[in-house]
Enzyme design. Structure first.
Site, PDB file in Angstrom:
ATOM      1  N   GLU A   1      15.811 -13.627 -20.728  1.00 26.98           N
ATOM      2  CA  GLU A   1      16.176 -12.360 -20.110  1.00 26.98           C
ATOM      3  C   GLU A   1      17.452 -11.760 -20.682  1.00 26.98           C
ATOM      4  O   GLU A   1      18.024 -10.852 -20.103  1.00 26.98           O
ATOM      5  CB  GLU A   1      16.256 -12.484 -18.594  1.00 26.98           C
ATOM      6  CG  GLU A   1      17.428 -13.266 -18.065  1.00 26.98           C
ATOM      7  CD  GLU A   1      17.598 -13.002 -16.571  1.00 26.98           C
ATOM      8  OE1 GLU A   1      17.883 -13.949 -15.859  1.00 26.98           O
ATOM      9  OE2 GLU A   1      17.426 -11.845 -16.140  1.00 26.98           O
TER      10      GLU A   1
ATOM     11  N   LYS B   1      13.804 -22.283 -10.338  1.00 27.09           N
ATOM     12  CA  LYS B   1      14.348 -21.718  -9.101  1.00 27.09           C
ATOM     13  C   LYS B   1      13.577 -20.476  -8.707  1.00 27.09           C
ATOM     14  O   LYS B   1      14.131 -19.384  -8.708  1.00 27.09           O
ATOM     15  CB  LYS B   1      15.834 -21.409  -9.254  1.00 27.09           C
ATOM     16  CG  LYS B   1      16.147 -20.679 -10.546  1.00 27.09           C
ATOM     17  CD  LYS B   1      17.585 -20.256 -10.649  1.00 27.09           C
ATOM     18  CE  LYS B   1      17.871 -19.777 -12.039  1.00 27.09           C
ATOM     19  NZ  LYS B   1      19.208 -19.343 -12.280  1.00 27.09           N
TER      20      LYS B   1
ATOM     21  N   GLN C   1      23.090 -16.460 -12.616  1.00 22.56           N
ATOM     22  CA  GLN C   1      24.423 -15.992 -12.904  1.00 22.56           C
ATOM     23  C   GLN C   1      24.839 -16.543 -14.258  1.00 22.56           C
ATOM     24  O   GLN C   1      24.645 -17.720 -14.522  1.00 22.56           O
ATOM     25  CB  GLN C   1      25.367 -16.527 -11.831  1.00 22.56           C
ATOM     26  CG  GLN C   1      26.463 -15.564 -11.527  1.00 22.56           C
ATOM     27  CD  GLN C   1      27.080 -15.829 -10.159  1.00 22.56           C
ATOM     28  OE1 GLN C   1      26.595 -16.626  -9.379  1.00 22.56           O
ATOM     29  NE2 GLN C   1      28.164 -15.165  -9.882  1.00 22.56           N
TER      30      GLN C   1
ATOM     31  N   CYS D   1       0.790  -1.201   0.000  1.00 23.66           N
ATOM     32  CA  CYS D   1       0.000   0.000   0.000  1.00 23.66           C
ATOM     33  C   CYS D   1       0.831   1.262   0.000  1.00 23.66           C
ATOM     34  O   CYS D   1       2.024   1.226  -0.069  1.00 23.66           O
ATOM     35  CB  CYS D   1      -0.837   0.013   1.254  1.00 23.66           C
ATOM     36  SG  CYS D   1      -0.486  -1.355   2.323  1.00 23.66           S
TER      37      CYS D   1
ATOM     38  N   ARG E   1      -1.471   3.958  -5.611  1.00 28.78           N
ATOM     39  CA  ARG E   1      -0.838   2.891  -4.842  1.00 28.78           C
ATOM     40  C   ARG E   1      -1.867   1.928  -4.276  1.00 28.78           C
ATOM     41  O   ARG E   1      -1.524   0.890  -3.719  1.00 28.78           O
ATOM     42  CB  ARG E   1       0.012   3.465  -3.717  1.00 28.78           C
ATOM     43  CG  ARG E   1       1.102   4.386  -4.206  1.00 28.78           C
ATOM     44  CD  ARG E   1       1.997   4.829  -3.082  1.00 28.78           C
ATOM     45  NE  ARG E   1       2.940   3.809  -2.703  1.00 28.78           N
ATOM     46  CZ  ARG E   1       4.182   3.714  -3.186  1.00 28.78           C
ATOM     47  NH1 ARG E   1       4.605   4.593  -4.069  1.00 28.78           N
ATOM     48  NH2 ARG E   1       4.984   2.761  -2.803  1.00 28.78           N
TER      49      ARG E   1
ATOM     50  N   GLN F   1      10.811 -18.103 -11.846  1.00 30.14           N
ATOM     51  CA  GLN F   1      10.925 -19.137 -12.859  1.00 30.14           C
ATOM     52  C   GLN F   1      10.852 -20.498 -12.196  1.00 30.14           C
ATOM     53  O   GLN F   1      11.299 -20.668 -11.065  1.00 30.14           O
ATOM     54  CB  GLN F   1      12.196 -18.974 -13.680  1.00 30.14           C
ATOM     55  CG  GLN F   1      13.487 -19.090 -12.903  1.00 30.14           C
ATOM     56  CD  GLN F   1      14.690 -18.733 -13.752  1.00 30.14           C
ATOM     57  OE1 GLN F   1      15.231 -17.645 -13.693  1.00 30.14           O
ATOM     58  NE2 GLN F   1      15.112 -19.676 -14.579  1.00 30.14           N
TER      59      GLN F   1
ATOM     60  N   ASN G   1       2.875  -0.867   5.516  1.00 25.75           N
ATOM     61  CA  ASN G   1       3.062  -1.147   4.107  1.00 25.75           C
ATOM     62  C   ASN G   1       4.100  -2.241   4.036  1.00 25.75           C
ATOM     63  O   ASN G   1       5.272  -1.996   4.287  1.00 25.75           O
ATOM     64  CB  ASN G   1       3.537   0.100   3.364  1.00 25.75           C
ATOM     65  CG  ASN G   1       3.882  -0.207   1.908  1.00 25.75           C
ATOM     66  OD1 ASN G   1       3.545  -1.262   1.394  1.00 25.75           O
ATOM     67  ND2 ASN G   1       4.562   0.724   1.262  1.00 25.75           N
ATOM     68  N   GLY G   2       3.653  -3.445   3.758  1.00 29.64           N
ATOM     69  CA  GLY G   2       4.613  -4.530   3.710  1.00 29.64           C
ATOM     70  C   GLY G   2       3.961  -5.854   3.931  1.00 29.64           C
ATOM     71  O   GLY G   2       2.755  -6.010   3.739  1.00 29.64           O
TER      72      GLY G   2
ATOM     73  N   PHE H   1      -3.656  -1.890  -1.270  1.00 28.67           N
ATOM     74  CA  PHE H   1      -3.690  -2.623  -2.527  1.00 28.67           C
ATOM     75  C   PHE H   1      -3.590  -4.080  -2.142  1.00 28.67           C
ATOM     76  O   PHE H   1      -2.555  -4.545  -1.724  1.00 28.67           O
ATOM     77  CB  PHE H   1      -2.508  -2.238  -3.418  1.00 28.67           C
ATOM     78  CG  PHE H   1      -2.580  -2.788  -4.828  1.00 28.67           C
ATOM     79  CD1 PHE H   1      -2.975  -4.093  -5.084  1.00 28.67           C
ATOM     80  CD2 PHE H   1      -2.247  -1.985  -5.908  1.00 28.67           C
ATOM     81  CE1 PHE H   1      -3.033  -4.579  -6.369  1.00 28.67           C
ATOM     82  CE2 PHE H   1      -2.295  -2.474  -7.205  1.00 28.67           C
ATOM     83  CZ  PHE H   1      -2.690  -3.776  -7.435  1.00 28.67           C
TER      84      PHE H   1
END
Lengths: 1498, 336
Positions: A907, A958, A964, A11, A41, A955, A245-246, A225
């Protein structure tokens, strides 16, 4: 499959406060303005006028209430002498009055007099139907303070008791309707106005708030939210003490720990009877934030100050922090003995009515900006610019830093700094003395009384058999861990049966799948951000949470949870006089009788209780004592059974649980044990096995046994950090008991009793089946028939083995698939698909347990929609150019383009060469462009050249982890495509640094939609419990497509334990997502896509019936291209040229686009045959018709006959009008953006490259500025952009998030004012200039000018910032050249190119993971080296070339912004050069040196 | 495991063979052993595939990547343990198996496959040299008795496994020595007979009883067997040759291969040869049939000193390499 416990929210929060405590209505009104300016938000559901919740907390407006109560005929006593409660009553009158009666009686029982109830006036105009359908009857209750209570704080406590007692009683007695009974606030000091509203509705909904007599010194607001859309008014915030918020990742564990300590609560502030009325503190069915509020309330009302409580619950990263003062460290260490952190990303605003403040979690994962004005106001919010303030009045602009606190004491009338407030709190008690006196440090313990001798080879071998070791476990898992100190890597997903479907005896932990963070909170990088992580733990008695008792620290402190044999014996022998350990044996009779295991568990739990009651502080659960008549209880079952039994008895907090187990060797085993209650673990058999392998020449290394053991323990510890971090958890303490797993395949009876509260949705094995599986191994070890030649079982999990585990991709299926597609022979393909689809009496995947139900008449295949219509619904998997070869990547793209399907860049960016069609009409352009955490090559052009933009949240191989690409795979070509330096390794961060929460995701979707309005935005999720709720949130965040990936797919290289143990099959995730979206009426707004080991037309058909209208196929397509599942992608040695960059090996590639086309044709043909048979003419008709599936008839296997797949096959009821597939477009809300004006003014530039100049005002709700403009430029001028200086815009005000995102060449944006987060995100060549308002009186370089995560993934362009930036400045910058006057923590993290000049201080962990580019840091105070993570970089002085470069940058900086710092340095460059440090990545330096040498050598 | 890049550094090499001229003078095996570094290099070529098609291609299911790795690490005991866990007689298969494992080897998709069969042979011979191969009697006897009829490869393998399972095994062989086809079908230059003797001796030490010259149904009464044994394994081979019914078949000098080859094997073993000697010395020899047996006849004739040897094959000449109709990993019919 939906369950409310999966709901998450995030939020915008903020407050406006008067430092001197002066009350005014303006403060209230301003707070509402702040709320309104954060509307973006928050979110709304399927209706635009039903919000997720918004609200406001203010001080009790006594004057107003006094008048209002007079109207009701009641004279209120003076302020402080009455409390006011805000109650949500059910609307049904009978229920309401029943609640009221109980509430009144409860008050009476507590001796409190209720003065009057006041109906809160509301105005429902414009409020959405969904919200109104469950709108509560809101009333304010006024309660008098009894005369005998003189201290208002005591009165506050009485109100607390009343609220809890009345709420418990009502919730336990009154019938619950959808609304229920809820007390929003009950206090003499504060009052809360909130509801299921949008941010903009609050002001109108509550007429009270517009009354001028409603005055307060502060207003605390929250805009929510949520992932859910089911109406619930009580989930709105603020709560009684906080707005949050969290997300609390460790909630289940925190609640369990709280529950176990509740029974021991003793407080001087509450009598024993009162304490009983209060409990339980945390009730079921609330959000994580509400639970957090509950515990804060308890701790604050039992005597600790609010900041003290916040420090306990959300501590800074103290463990291993060398810079933290000892006093503070002792405070945190002492409190860590009492309570584990409530861990997760958090920005919390808190108030008790007298002070108001805010704090940030240790990692600073939520933004908090503040501004102090000359008229004594503080404005704090998730964003800057939320309240228009005259720039001339601003004294200070700042941000909250990770782990820091900010407190406004309105009684003292001043701001108290983090340092001061913490200094005061940490000095209250002699914490460090207490620790010195009582803490037991393992290293200091005396030598143990006895020591075990080493196990000999024969014994080890026998134990290995009994505990189920295979040769693979030794060779593939344990040996590499011992040699390299790292978990081994694998690739190409997994295609073996789920544990519950396997015929091979399983390790119990294989039924437990790791959960991970996605969307609602970020995973952490445990390597590059190691400083926030901690493995420290304590074994012993936690003591009474409500008092500060020195003895609470009398426990064994461990640096990590893995114990060597020697350390375990020390603990076993411990005796401090008041602290001892007791060993309990965890075996059961190996008699194969029903109930034997249950009996043994009952005995174990009984003994455990006895041991606690006998006063032991540590229990050691040991399975060493097994013999031919007694088999080991699986250690996970033993520890969790004891853990939960002790919780139920209220004793768990009094002991540490140490496990001495033979069946623990993989990281996943350790993680499971810890998550289900173990404090520490001694893996004696794994350690002995290492010694044994070393002695028998199995280890190719010169390291001695001690080193190997040390490496192994290090590998376990690092692995554990990785497991925690993928869930976004930083500390072992919080992970302990947090149960962050989903169980697949255990029966409810087992779960409820022994793994209480864990997620398990499809039932499965009971205790006897678990025993049977254990006994199979036991028999193997102890049976009399000892065949002379004897080896361990082969495993066959990581590599196909004839006698090992079954694989769907096996020699036969691979051969048939390749042969059929190469020869274009459908009959051979059918042989392949039969081998995959038809498992006979066995089962491999969940879908193999289903059969099709013929509930419609079959039709001719000619009536089924043509194959051409269906091809476009296929996507090939996201695999990057870099992970696979150019040949493999382009072949796939060409094939998909020929079919009209979509290939995916992965990516790694895309070479613009591919944007031009080949002469033969083929096209190598990937329709889907992936936007992943590293943002490699994500430029304006890349985005513009897309039909679909895919945000990879996770993904399958993992989830929750980064990746990497080793330097040796980054050749010139790949380096160029990824905008990085060839030869330099590349790191993909675990999180997107611009997505820490769902509103952030909404922002990125908005950014991408601005960058390419024609592209669909796809959000890729991985299946897990709760993914449906996340999908609903993602749909609300305006994604067009949601991809649900199975855990088993994924071709990428990743730790083998992640491939196997993280994430769930797509069947579960897809079913849950479809059901939840239908339930929310959101399904018709998004395309649902599924992937993960899709191999045949049948797989596609099952996915369609479960709710997917599009599908992805990756692994099988690669097999068609020649992949033979080497599973060596990470080694660059792919012998068929698929997953390699080695030029020789690439020549061996034989894949052909025709073969791939054949494959998709075959799959589609098979799918159409099924459609015809089931009677579906079109895919749309078929989507979500889950009643077309039923359970197979022949499921008699002892292991899985008890599975209950009904949740997957549940068909969510839907009205005729509810869409079951994508039918309507999302409203992306870009019609009104500022860019249209920018674009209009730019027409001469775009049409004729004419220079244009213009000025515009800007405010925080103007987001993603310049992005549509750049998209339009790119459409015409491609990667080239416009000539420098063509478009020049001046903006004035506060810019919203993502200012200048993906802005391209030729654009210059000059901003006078300040900006929010994601400034210059993905900058693609533009110039961004920002400086404070000219009339501002503060010193620019001392204040915050732009927010967090600026220039994330920037590839080109330049920028000049006259002021400081927030955390994570320049993360993954690969080309932008910028000047800034100070940055927060984690600056230049993962940077791979470009130049950053910092004319001021940096935060901690600068340059972590930085592999390229250069930073010049102006380090006048000489503190920089301690703030820099020098693992990958050198700190050098500037050479001549550097000085030239620096001067050039500073000159520009001065010219553009008028920076006084730049001027000062330029004027004194001779002397000031010495104060600069050049941050030079080591690898980059090597490559640069080589490039410089190259021409010389020629 | 092994060396990840081994296959990029080394190519396939087989051990050298004795010169043909030299071979003609005796019936000894002609394939030599690898010098030490070569064996290591050849094992380093194994890629330890995610799907070891070799392991799938091997009818025994030999765990090939694992033993290749052990050889690479020169961990001979371990290599032997792995090999013998699936293979009772690696010294036989290492010499005479057609090696479908190598046809299925993943490296064989585009490169010469790993020399699996040779590595196998080396493991077992090194194991014998180093004394790892010892009689391993079962710890527990079940008290059950089993008769195995026939001592060819199948009978021997059945006997070995049943014995390890704790049963008491007696093997009946109608010939004068155990081994069946191994003994009297395959020429010594491919499989010297001491190799069989070595194994039989071990099996006897492990408790298996061999009764030779015991033709069940002729010398031994079936009812006696049924009475005396709990189970009977029928592992008799076929000794019925495929006749070629053409004019002149009945003429002197026209023989079935087995008559010819068996005689020679007995001769090499210094045993009496039944009937007239069939010798190719100085004769013009025609061999009908182009398979393994045909080639054994060619080799034997050459060693007898035939004036000429001509071989006929019914089918067209097979290709030198795989074709599209025999794709990897199937066993290809190619010219050898």
């Amino acid at each position: 499959m939906y369950s409310p416990e999966f709901e998450r929210d995030a939020c915008g929060i903020g407050f406006v406060a008067n430092i001197k405590g002066n009350k005014s209505h303006q403060n209230v009104s301003d707070a509402l303005t702040v709320l309104e300016n954060m509307a973006h938000r928050g979110a709304c559901g399927c209706e635009s006028n039903t919000g997720d919740g918004a609200g406001l907390m203010i001080q009790t407006p006594h004057e107003f209430f006094f008048d209002e109560c007079i109207k009701l005929g009641v004279h209120l006593p003076s302020f402080g002498k009455y409390g006011v409660g805000v109650i949500f009553f059910p609307r049904e009158i009978r229920l309401r009055e029943e609640c009221r009666d109980i509430f009144n009686r409860s008050a009476e029982k507590l001796g409190l007099e209720i003065l009057v109830y006041r109906k809160v006036p509301v105005n429902t105009e414009g409020i959405g139907f969904t919200a109104l359908s469950v709108e509560p009857e809101m009333e304010q209750v006024f309660i008098a303070c009894p005369d005998h209570i003189t201290n208002p704080d005591d009165f506050e406590r009485k109100l607390f008791i009343l609220r809890n007692y009345a709420s418990h009683t009502i919730n336990n007695t009154v019938r619950k309707d959808q609304i229920g009974f809820y007390v929003a606030s009950l206090s003499y000091k504060t009052v809360v106005y909130k509801g299921q509203l949008t941010s903009n509705q609050v002001r109108n909904y509550f007429p009270d708030l517009n009354n001028k007599r409603v005055v307060s010194a502060f207003g605390l607001v929250h805009s929510r939210f949520a992932t859910n859309t089911f109406p619930s008014w009580k989930l709105a915030q603020p709560f009684r003490f906080i707005a949050h918020n969290g997300e609390i990742n460790t909630l289940q564990g925190n609640i369990n720990w709280l529950k176990t300590s509740e029974k021991g609560f003793i407080s001087q502030f509450f009598s024993k009877e009162e304490m009983e009325l209060l409990l339980p503190i945390v009730t079921q069915g609330q959000s994580d934030s509400a639970c957090l509020d509950n515990i804060i309330e308890l701790l604050a009302l039992s005597g600790r100050s609010l900041p003290h409580v916040m420090m306990m619950l959300i501590p800074e990263a103290w463990d291993g922090n060398e810079q933290m003062p000892p006093l503070k460290k002792a405070f945190y260490e002492y409190h860590a003995c009492l309570m584990e952190p409530w861990d997760g990303p958090a920005s919390i605003s808190f108030t008790d009515g007298k002070i108001i403040g805010a704090t940030l979690d240790r990692n600073g994962l939520r933004p908090s900006r503040y501004c102090v004005t000359s008229d004594d106001r503080v404005i704090m919010a998730s964003e800057t610019g939320v309240l228009p303030v005259d720039p001339a009045m601003i004294i200070e602009k700042g941000r909250l830093q990770p782990g820091k606190m900010f407190v406004v004491d309105m009684e003292q009338g001043r701001i108290i700094s983090d340092d001061e407030i913490k200094q005061t709190i940490c000095s209250q008690k002699p914490y460090s003395e207490w620790l010195n006196k009582y803490k037991i440090r393992l290293e200091e313990l005396p030598e143990p009384r006895v020591l075990f001798t080493h196990l000999e080879h024969d014994q080890i071998f026998k134990y290995q058999k009994a505990f189920g070791y295979s040769t693979e476990d030794l060779d593939t898992i344990i040996a590499p861990m011992a040699i390299d100190g790292k978990e081994p890597i694998g690739s190409m997903g997994t295609d073996i049966p789920l544990a519950v479907l396997s015929d091979q005896p399983q390790h119990l932990t294989s039924y437990f799948k790791q959960l991970f963070a996605q969307v609602t909170n970020p995973p952490i990088d445990p390597i590059r951000e190691r400083l926030v992580m901690s493995l420290a733990t304590f074994a012993g008695n936690n003591g009474n949470l409500l008092e500060e008792d020195p003895l609470a620290s009398h426990c064994v402190a461990l640096q990590h949870p893995v114990l060597t044999n020697h350390e375990l014996e020390k603990i076993r022998s411990i005796d401090t006089g008041i602290f001892q350990a007791k060993t309990l044996q965890t075996y059961f009779r190996a008699d194969n009788k029903e109930g034997s295991l249950q009996k043994a568990l009952a005995r174990l739990c009984r003994y455990a209780v006895d041991a606690v009651e006998d006063g032991f502080e540590v229990l050691i659960l040991s399975d060493r004592a097994i013999d031919s008549d007694h088999a080991p209880i699986p250690s996970l079952l033993a520890v969790s059974a004891v853990h939960h039994h002790l919780i139920r008895k209220g004793l768990r907090g009094q002991v540490g649980l140490v496990v001495e187990a033979g069946d623990v060797w993989e990281v996943h085993h350790f993680a499971c044990l810890i998550a289900f209650g173990a404090t520490a673990i001694n893996p004696y058999l794994a350690i002995s096995s290492i010694r044994d392998m070393k002695l028998n020449g199995k280890m190719q290394t010169n390291q001695d046994t001690e080193e190997l053991k040390k490496n192994y323990i290090k590998a376990v510890c690092d692995g554990l950090l990785k497991v925690f971090s993928k869930m976004g958890i930083s500390t072992l303490q919080s992970y302990q008991g947090a149960q962050i797993f989903e169980i697949i395949g255990l029966h409810k009876d087992v779960v409820d009793r022994y793994f209480t509260g864990a997620i398990s949705r499809i039932e499965g094995m009971g205790l006897d089946e678990i025993a049977r599986e254990t006994l199979a191994k036991h028999y193997f070890a102890f049976s009399q028939k000892d065949v002379p030649s004897d080896r361990l079982t082969v495993g066959g999990i990581y590599q196909w083995k004839r006698k090992g585990e079954f694989h769907l991709f096996n020699p036969q299926t691979i051969h048939l698939l390749q042969y059929s597609t190469r020869t274009n022979d459908y009959n051979t393909f059918k042989k392949y698909s039969k081998l995959v689809n038809d498992q006979g009496e066995k089962a491999v995947t969940l879908r193999s347990l289903f059969s099709f139900k013929h509930n419609r008449p079959s039709i001719s295949i000619d009536e089924v929609e043509p194959a051409e219509n269906i091809y476009k619904r296929f996507a090939s998997g996201a695999m990057s150019f870099g992970s696979i070869s150019w040949e493999a990547h382009t072949t796939l793209a060409i094939a998909m383009n020929r079919l009209g399907g979509k290939s995916n860049t992965g990516e790694g960016g895309e070479d613009p060469v591919r944007y031009v069609r080949l002469e033969n009409g083929d096209y190598m352009r990937s329709a889907i462009k992936q936007v992943a955490s590293a943002r490699f090559g994500v430029t304006s052009q890349y985005l513009t050249e897309a039909d679909e933009l895919q945000i990879k949240m996770a993904q399958g191989a993992k989830p929750g982890e980064g990746g990497q690409l080793p330097g040796h795979k980054v050749d010139d070509w790949i380096g160029r495509t990824r905008h990085s330096t060839p030869g330099v390794g590349l790191i993909s961060p675990p999180p997107h640094h611009d997505i820490y929460s769902i509103e952030d995701l909404a922002q990125l979707i908005f950014d991408l939609k601005n960058a390419n309005r024609d592209a669909r935005i796809n959000v890729k999720l991985v299946s897990k419990a709760g993914v449906g709720t996340i999908a609903a949130g993602v749909a609300k965040a305006k994604a067009d497509v949601i991809l649900i990936s199975g855990f088993d797919g994924g071709t990428g290289a990743s730790p083998v334990s992640s491939i196997k143990h993280a994430g769930l099959p797509w069947e579960l995730g897809l079913a849950e997502s479809h059901q939840t979206l239908v339930k929310n009426k959101l399904r018709s707004r998004v395309v649902l896509q599924a992937d993960g080991q899709m191999k045949t037309g049948r797989d596609i058909a099952v996915a369609t019936l479960l709710g997917a209208e599009e599908w992805g196929v990756a692994t099988a397509a690669l097999v068609v291209e020649g992949c033979i599942m080497m599973r060596k992608c990470h080694l660059n040695t792919c012998p068929v040229g698929v997953a390699t960059q080695d030029t020789e090996l690439r020549k061996r590639f034989t894949g052909d686009a025709d073969h791939v086309v054949n494959f998709f044709k075959f799959i589609t043909q098979e799918f159409r045959e099924i459609m015809a048979e089931l009677g579906y003419r079109t895919v749309e008709e078929m989507v979500g018709q889950v009643d077309g599936l039923e359970l197979r008839e022949n499921i008699n296997h002892w292991k899985y006959k008890k599975l209950d797949l009904a949740p997957i096959l549940y068909k969510e009821p839907a009205a005729d009008s509810t869409g079951l597939y994508k039918m309507e477009e999302q409203d992306h809300g870009i019609e009104g953006v500022l860019d249209w004006k920018l674009l209009e003014a730019a027409q001469p530039a775009i049409l004729n490259k004419q220079k244009v100049k213009a000025a515009f005002p800007i405010k925080n709700t103007d987001r993603t500025t310049g992005t549509i403009l750049s998209n339009e430029i790119t459409k015409k001028y491609k990667g080239e952009g416009l000539p420098d200086g063509t478009i020049n815009y001046k903006l004035t005000g506060t810019a919203g998030q993502s200012f200048g995102a993906f802005n391209t060449k030729g654009v210059t944006l000059e901003l006078e004012g300040d900006a929010n987060d994601y400034f210059g995100k993905g900058l693609s060549g533009a110039r961004l200039i920002v400086y404070p308002p000219k009339q501002a009186s503060y010193v620019p370089e001392e204040n915050i000018l732009i927010g967090n995560t600026a220039f994330y993934g920037a590839t080109a362009g330049e920028s000049f910032i006259r002021g400081k930036a927030g955390e994570r400045f320049g993360v993954r910058n690969s080309g932008a050249r910028v000047v800034v006057e100070g940055v927060g923590d984690h600056g230049c993290e993962y940077m791979t190119g470009g130049l950053v000049v910092i004319l001021g201080e940096t935060g901690r962990n600068f340059a972590a993971g930085m592999s390229g580019g250069i930073a010049y840091v102006y380090d006048v105070r000489g503190r920089f080296s301690s703030m820099c993570n020098t693992e990958m970089v050198d700190l050098d002085p500037l050479d001549e070339e550097d000085v030239m470069e620096l001067k050039q940058m500073l000159r520009k900086h001065f010219d553009y912004t008028g920076s006084t710092v730049a001027k000062f340095v330029l004027d004194d460059i001779e002397n000031q050069t010495r104060n600069f440090i050049k941050v030079f990545p080591k690898d980059y330096k090597k490559v640069m040196a080589a490039t410089r040498m190259a021409p010389l050598l020629k | 495991m092994g060396k990840p890049t081994g296959f990029l550094e080394h190519t396939r090499e087989l051990p050298s063979k004795r010169p043909a001229r030299e071979r003609l003078n005796d019936f000894k095996e002609f394939v030599e052993k690898y010098p030490e570094p070569k064996l290591n290099q050849q094992s380093a070529r194994c890629m330890n595939c995610g799907i070891p098609f070799c392991h799938s291609g091997c009818p025994l299911g030999n765990v090939i990547p694992e033993f290749n790795d052990a050889v690479f690490r020169q961990s001979w005991q371990e290599a032997y343990d792995i090999l013998s866990s699936t293979n009772n007689f690696p010294e036989f298969t290492g010499r005479i198996c057609p090696a479908p494992c190598e046809s299925a080897c993943v490296l064989g998709i585009n490169q010469p496959p790993v020399a699996i069969e040779e590595i196998e042979k080396h493991i077992i011979e090194i194991a014998f040299d180093k004394g790892f191969v010892k009689a391993r009697e079962p710890k527990v006897r079940t008290g059950k008795k089993v008769a195995v009829i026939g001592s060819g490869p199948a009978g021997l393998a059945a006997a070995a496994q049943l014995n390890y399972a704790g049963h008491l095994v007696t093997v009946f062989e109608r010939d004068d020595a155990a081994g069946g086809l191994l003994r009297y079908g395959i020429p010594d230059f491919k499989l010297e007979k001491w190799v069989i003797d070595r194994r039989i001796k071990l099996m006897e030490e492990e408790g298996i009883v061999f009764k030779c010259n015991a033709n069940v149904g002729v010398d031994i009464r079936i009812n006696d067997l049924l009475r005396e044994y709990h189970s009977i394994v029928l592992a008799g081979g076929s000794t019925i040759p495929r006749n070629l019914d053409i004019p002149g078949r009945e003429l002197k000098g026209v023989h079935f291969a087995m008559e010819f080859l068996t005689q020679q094997n007995k001769r090499v073993s210094n045993k009496t040869v039944n009937g007239d000697d069939i010798l190719a010395t100085g004769k013009n020899v025609v061999v009908i049939g182009g398979g393994d047996t045909g080639s054994d006849c060619v080799g034997t004739s050459n060693r007898h000193g035939a004036a000429s040897v001509t071989q006929f094959e019914l089918l067209p000449k097979p290709p030198n390499e795989r074709t599209a109709i025999m794709p990897w990993p199937t066993y290809p019919m190619v010219l050898k």
